[in-house]
Write an enzyme that holds these catalytic residues in place. Structure first.
Site, PDB file in Angstrom:
ATOM      1  N   GLN A 107      26.105 -10.128 -49.288  1.00 25.67           N
ATOM      2  CA  GLN A 107      26.974  -9.902 -47.915  1.00 25.67           C
ATOM      3  C   GLN A 107      28.183 -10.414 -48.102  1.00 25.67           C
ATOM      4  O   GLN A 107      28.428 -11.244 -48.342  1.00 25.67           O
ATOM      5  CB  GLN A 107      26.079 -10.742 -46.816  1.00 25.67           C
ATOM      6  CG  GLN A 107      26.778 -10.468 -45.540  1.00 25.67           C
ATOM      7  CD  GLN A 107      26.344 -11.821 -44.344  1.00 25.67           C
ATOM      8  OE1 GLN A 107      25.893 -12.595 -44.685  1.00 25.67           O
ATOM      9  NE2 GLN A 107      26.449 -11.255 -43.221  1.00 25.67           N
TER      10      GLN A 107
ATOM     11  N   SER B  30      26.636 -15.613 -51.028  1.00 18.53           N
ATOM     12  CA  SER B  30      25.319 -16.036 -51.438  1.00 18.53           C
ATOM     13  C   SER B  30      24.798 -14.861 -52.468  1.00 18.53           C
ATOM     14  O   SER B  30      25.051 -13.506 -52.114  1.00 18.53           O
ATOM     15  CB  SER B  30      24.442 -16.237 -50.643  1.00 18.53           C
ATOM     16  OG  SER B  30      25.066 -17.168 -49.553  1.00 18.53           O
TER      17      SER B  30
ATOM     18  N   GLU C 217      20.756 -12.127 -38.986  1.00 19.82           N
ATOM     19  CA  GLU C 217      20.827 -13.201 -39.759  1.00 19.82           C
ATOM     20  C   GLU C 217      20.474 -14.675 -39.250  1.00 19.82           C
ATOM     21  O   GLU C 217      19.763 -15.339 -39.550  1.00 19.82           O
ATOM     22  CB  GLU C 217      22.433 -13.204 -40.284  1.00 19.82           C
ATOM     23  CG  GLU C 217      22.910 -14.595 -40.936  1.00 19.82           C
ATOM     24  CD  GLU C 217      24.304 -14.330 -41.813  1.00 19.82           C
ATOM     25  OE1 GLU C 217      24.851 -13.546 -41.099  1.00 19.82           O
ATOM     26  OE2 GLU C 217      24.399 -15.188 -42.505  1.00 19.82           O
TER      27      GLU C 217
HETATM   28  C1  LIG Z   1      25.486 -22.023 -47.682  1.00 21.22           C
HETATM   29  C2  LIG Z   1      26.341 -21.089 -47.112  1.00 21.22           C
HETATM   30  C3  LIG Z   1      26.107 -19.566 -47.581  1.00 21.22           C
HETATM   31  C4  LIG Z   1      27.003 -18.740 -47.137  1.00 21.22           C
HETATM   32  N1  LIG Z   1      26.839 -17.278 -47.382  1.00 21.22           N
HETATM   33  C5  LIG Z   1      27.785 -16.220 -47.127  1.00 21.22           C
HETATM   34  C6  LIG Z   1      27.412 -15.037 -47.403  1.00 21.22           C
HETATM   35  O1  LIG Z   1      26.630 -14.730 -48.215  1.00 21.22           O
HETATM   36  N2  LIG Z   1      28.190 -13.944 -47.093  1.00 21.22           N
HETATM   37  C7  LIG Z   1      29.485 -14.409 -46.275  1.00 21.22           C
HETATM   38  O2  LIG Z   1      30.052 -13.360 -45.883  1.00 21.22           O
HETATM   39  N3  LIG Z   1      29.758 -15.456 -45.758  1.00 21.22           N
HETATM   40  C8  LIG Z   1      28.736 -16.586 -46.335  1.00 21.22           C
HETATM   41  N4  LIG Z   1      29.062 -17.398 -45.956  1.00 21.22           N
HETATM   42  C9  LIG Z   1      30.262 -18.205 -45.051  1.00 21.22           C
HETATM   43  C10 LIG Z   1      29.995 -18.479 -43.568  1.00 21.22           C
HETATM   44  O3  LIG Z   1      29.564 -17.606 -42.856  1.00 21.22           O
HETATM   45  C11 LIG Z   1      31.439 -19.121 -43.008  1.00 21.22           C
HETATM   46  O4  LIG Z   1      31.575 -20.304 -43.848  1.00 21.22           O
HETATM   47  C12 LIG Z   1      31.227 -19.404 -41.771  1.00 21.22           C
HETATM   48  O5  LIG Z   1      31.540 -18.312 -40.927  1.00 21.22           O
HETATM   49  C13 LIG Z   1      32.687 -20.302 -41.440  1.00 21.22           C
HETATM   50  O6  LIG Z   1      33.914 -19.721 -41.796  1.00 21.22           O
HETATM   51  P1  LIG Z   1      34.876 -20.662 -42.628  1.00 21.22           P
HETATM   52  O7  LIG Z   1      34.220 -21.294 -43.805  1.00 21.22           O
HETATM   53  O8  LIG Z   1      36.029 -19.650 -43.006  1.00 21.22           O
HETATM   54  O9  LIG Z   1      35.309 -21.761 -41.588  1.00 21.22           O
HETATM   55  P2  LIG Z   1      36.371 -21.499 -40.307  1.00 21.22           P
HETATM   56  O10 LIG Z   1      36.269 -20.179 -39.661  1.00 21.22           O
HETATM   57  O11 LIG Z   1      37.735 -21.956 -41.026  1.00 21.22           O
HETATM   58  O12 LIG Z   1      36.328 -22.845 -39.659  1.00 21.22           O
HETATM   59  C14 LIG Z   1      36.640 -24.111 -39.542  1.00 21.22           C
HETATM   60  C15 LIG Z   1      36.114 -25.123 -38.652  1.00 21.22           C
HETATM   61  O13 LIG Z   1      36.671 -24.806 -37.659  1.00 21.22           O
HETATM   62  C16 LIG Z   1      35.745 -24.518 -36.222  1.00 21.22           C
HETATM   63  N5  LIG Z   1      36.152 -23.361 -35.605  1.00 21.22           N
HETATM   64  C17 LIG Z   1      36.705 -22.290 -35.912  1.00 21.22           C
HETATM   65  N6  LIG Z   1      36.870 -21.454 -35.071  1.00 21.22           N
HETATM   66  C18 LIG Z   1      36.465 -22.154 -33.548  1.00 21.22           C
HETATM   67  C19 LIG Z   1      36.537 -21.563 -32.179  1.00 21.22           C
HETATM   68  N7  LIG Z   1      37.045 -20.500 -31.810  1.00 21.22           N
HETATM   69  N8  LIG Z   1      35.964 -22.494 -31.482  1.00 21.22           N
HETATM   70  C20 LIG Z   1      35.491 -23.813 -31.920  1.00 21.22           C
HETATM   71  N9  LIG Z   1      35.536 -24.168 -33.331  1.00 21.22           N
HETATM   72  C21 LIG Z   1      36.002 -23.152 -34.262  1.00 21.22           C
HETATM   73  C22 LIG Z   1      34.554 -24.147 -36.975  1.00 21.22           C
HETATM   74  O14 LIG Z   1      33.332 -24.414 -36.267  1.00 21.22           O
HETATM   75  C23 LIG Z   1      34.425 -25.004 -38.456  1.00 21.22           C
HETATM   76  O15 LIG Z   1      33.986 -26.356 -38.216  1.00 21.22           O
HETATM   77  C24 LIG Z   1      28.298 -19.043 -46.341  1.00 21.22           C
HETATM   78  C25 LIG Z   1      28.681 -20.268 -45.915  1.00 21.22           C
HETATM   79  C26 LIG Z   1      27.459 -21.341 -46.523  1.00 21.22           C
HETATM   80  C27 LIG Z   1      28.008 -22.754 -46.095  1.00 21.22           C
END
Ligand SMILES: Cc1cc2nc3c(=O)[nH]c(=O)nc-3n(C[C@H](O)[C@H](O)[C@H](O)COP(=O)(O)OP(=O)(O)OC[C@H]3O[C@@H](n4cnc5c(N)ncnc54)[C@H](O)[C@@H]3O)c2cc1C
Length: 392
Positions: free
Chosen positions: A110, A146, A229
Site C-alpha cells: 500500500q 509494509s 484496513e
Molecule cells: C507498523 C506500521 C505499518 C505501516 N504500514 C503502512 C503501509 O503499508 N502503507 C502506508 O501507506 N502507510 C503505512 N504506515 C503508516 C501509517 O499509516 C502512518 O504512520 C500513520 O497514518 C501516521 O502518520 P505519520 O507517521 O506521518 O504521523 P503524523 O501524521 O505526523 O502524526 C504524528 C502525531 O500527531 C498526531 N496527529 C496528527 N494529526 C492530528 C490531528 N488532526 N488531531 C490529533 N492528533 C493528530 C498523530 O496522532 C500522531 O500521534 C504504517 C505504519 C506503521 C507503524
C-alpha cells in the site's frame, strides 16, 4: 444455506483431495469453485453468498487438512486491495488481479503514506502526469510501506491535479512494483526487523488502464481501502482462545508461581475488555455482511490497538525477566510475521505500532467523533484552498 455450502465443499474436496493435489493447484481450484471468499461474485472467487458462510467453508477445509493461502503474508492484498478492486475495478481488472492476489501468487502493498502526509494523507505530494499515449508518469516518495520488498503490485494514491483543493486532485492507481523506477529501501523498526520500507518512485510508468475509479476521485476510492484496513487490523483481537487474551490466559494457567493478587485483578479486567471487543467485532461483522464497512470500523481498530498494548505489557510484567528475552528479529523472515506465535518481548515492542498503522488512535477518535457521533468537526482551514497554494 449452510448445509448446502457444506455439501459443496465436500464435493470439492472429493474432486481435489488435499493430500494428493499440489498446494497452488488446490488454491486456484478453490478460487474457481467460488470457495475463496463466498461473498464475492461468481467468477471472482465467490458465490454471491452471505459473508458469514465463509467460516463454514474454512472449517470444513481445515478439518480435511486443506492448505490455506497464508493470509498473514498477503494481508494487504486480502484486507485492502481486494475490496477496493471489487468495488471500483473494471471487470477486466478484477479478473486480472483477484485470483493471484487470493492464492498468494502476487503479494500487494500500500503506497499511501508520505514523509509529509501521514495523518493528513490528503496533503500527499507524489505526482502523476498523463501523457498523450495514455500512460501516467509518477514521481514522489512513499514511506512505511509494509511488504514493499515482497510485493508484485501496489495500491497507490497520487496527485493528478495540484490546482484544486487537496481532497479533489487525487487519483488511485495500481502500481507495478517491478517497474525500473521503483526503488525499495528497508526501514528498521523498534523490534529490529524491517517489515516496512521507504519507496522512491522516479518516472514510474502506469498505464491508464491500471487506474481504479475516475481521475480526481482517488480520495473516495481510498476511503474504501482505509475503512477495510481498519476492520482488517481491528479484527485481529477477536478469538477468545488463540487470540492475544487466550495466550495471556494460557501463560497464567500454566505458571501459577508468577501470579499475584494485583495481576489477577488486572487479568480479569483485560478479559472483560477483550470480550467486549470481541462482541463489538461480531456486531461489526454482521453489519459488514450487509455492505462495505463504514467509519464504525474505526472503533474496532481503536479498541484493538489499546487492548494489544495493554495485554502485551501485562505479559511482559507477568513473565518478568523472561519477558525481556531477546531473539534475533533483524532478519526479514516472512514466516515470522505471525504476531501471536512470537515471544512476549517481541509482541510488546511490535504492538507499539498498532496505534499508528492504519490511522493513529488520535485520528480514529476524530473520525468516531465526527462521522459516527456527529460531533462538531475540527476546524480545517485548508480544505477549500488549491493544494499548490498550501504551505508545506
Ligand atoms: C507498523 C506500521 C505499518 C505501516 N504500514 C503502512 C503501509 O503499508 N502503507 C502506508 O501507506 N502507510 C503505512 N504506515 C503508516 C501509517 O499509516 C502512518 O504512520 C500513520 O497514518 C501516521 O502518520 P505519520 O507517521 O506521518 O504521523 P503524523 O501524521 O505526523 O502524526 C504524528 C502525531 O500527531 C498526531 N496527529 C496528527 N494529526 C492530528 C490531528 N488532526 N488531531 C490529533 N492528533 C493528530 C498523530 O496522532 C500522531 O500521534 C504504517 C505504519 C506503521 C507503524
Amino acid at each position: 444455506m449452510s448445509s448446502e455450502i457444506r455439501e459443496r465443499v465436500r464435493e470439492f474436496l472429493a474432486a481435489h483431495p488435499p493430500a494428493e493435489v499440489d498446494r497452488l493447484d488446490f488454491l486456484r481450484a478453490q478460487f474457481d469453485a467460488g470457495l475463496a471468499w463466498v461473498h464475492f461474485p461468481v467468477g471472482l472467487g465467490g458465490l454471491g453468498a452471505p459473508r458469514a458462510l465463509q467460516a463454514v467453508v474454512d472449517a470444513e477445509l481445515a478439518a480435511a487438512g486443506a492448505p490455506d493461502n497464508d493470509p498473514r503474508r498477503i494481508g494487504i492484498g486480502l484486507g485492502m486491495a481486494a475490496p477496493t478492486i471489487l468495488r471500483y475495478g473494471t471487470a477486466e481488472q478484477q479478473h486480472r488481479w483477484l485470483r493471484p492476489l487470493w492464492t498468494g501468487e502476487e503479494v500487494w502493498c500500500q503506497l499511501f503514506s508520505e514523509p509529509g502526509a501521514g495523518s493528513d494523507l490528503a496533503a500527499l505530494a507524489t505526482r502523476a502526469v498523463l501523457d498523450e499515449d495514455g500512460v501516467w508518469t509518477v514521481d514522489g516518495q512513499k514511506v512505511w510501506t509494509s511488504s514493499a520488498h515482497t510485493a508484485r503490485w501496489a495500491i497507490l494514491i497520487a496527485r493528478t491535479d495540484p490546482s484544486v483543493p487537496k481532497h479533489q486532485g487525487i487519483s488511485y492507481f495500481v502500481c507495478d512494483m517491478t517497474d525500473p523506477g521503483v526503488e525499495v529501501r528497508p526501514l528498521r523498526q523498534i523490534t529490529g526487523e524491517a517489515e516496512f520500507n521507504e519507496v522512491f518512485l522516479t518516472g514510474v510508468r502506469i498505464p491508464d488502464t491500471d487506474r481504479l475509479g475516475a481521475v480526481g476521485e482517488g480520495w473516495r476510492v481510498a476511503q474504501t481501502t482505509l475503512n477495510n484496513e481498519r476492520v482488517a487490523i481491528g479484527g485481529q483481537a477477536t478469538p477468545r482462545e488463540g487470540g492475544l487474551i487466550g495466550i495471556v490466559a494460557e501463560t497464567w494457567r500454566a505458571r501459577p508461581e508468577l501470579r499475584t493478587a494485583e495481576l489477577h485483578q488486572r487479568l480479569l479486567q483485560h478479559w472483560v475488555d477483550a470480550e467486549v471487543l470481541r462482541l463489538t467485532g461480531e456486531r461489526l461483522r454482521q453489519q459488514l455482511a450487509a455492505g462495505q464497512p463504514g467509519p464504525e470500523g474505526a472503533g474496532g481498530k481503536l479498541g484493538f490497538a489499546r487492548l494489544a498494548q495493554q495485554l502485551t505489557g501485562f505479559e511482559v510484567e507477568l513473565l518478568a525477566e523472561e519477558g525481556l528475552g531477546y531473539d534475533d528479529w533483524t532478519l526479514r523472515r516472512p514466516e515470522l510475521v505471525d504476531f501471536n506465535g512470537r515471544e512476549a518481548g517481541y509482541r510488546y515492542l511490535r504492538a507499539k505500532g498498532n496505534s499508528i498503522e492504519g490511522g493513529t488512535s488520535e485520528i480514529l477518535r476524530n473520525i468516531i467523533a465526527e462521522r459516527v457521533l456527529g460531533l462538531p468537526p475540527e476546524p480545517r482551514t485548508d480544505k477549500d484552498v488549491p493544494w499548490k497554494e498550501l504551505s508545506r
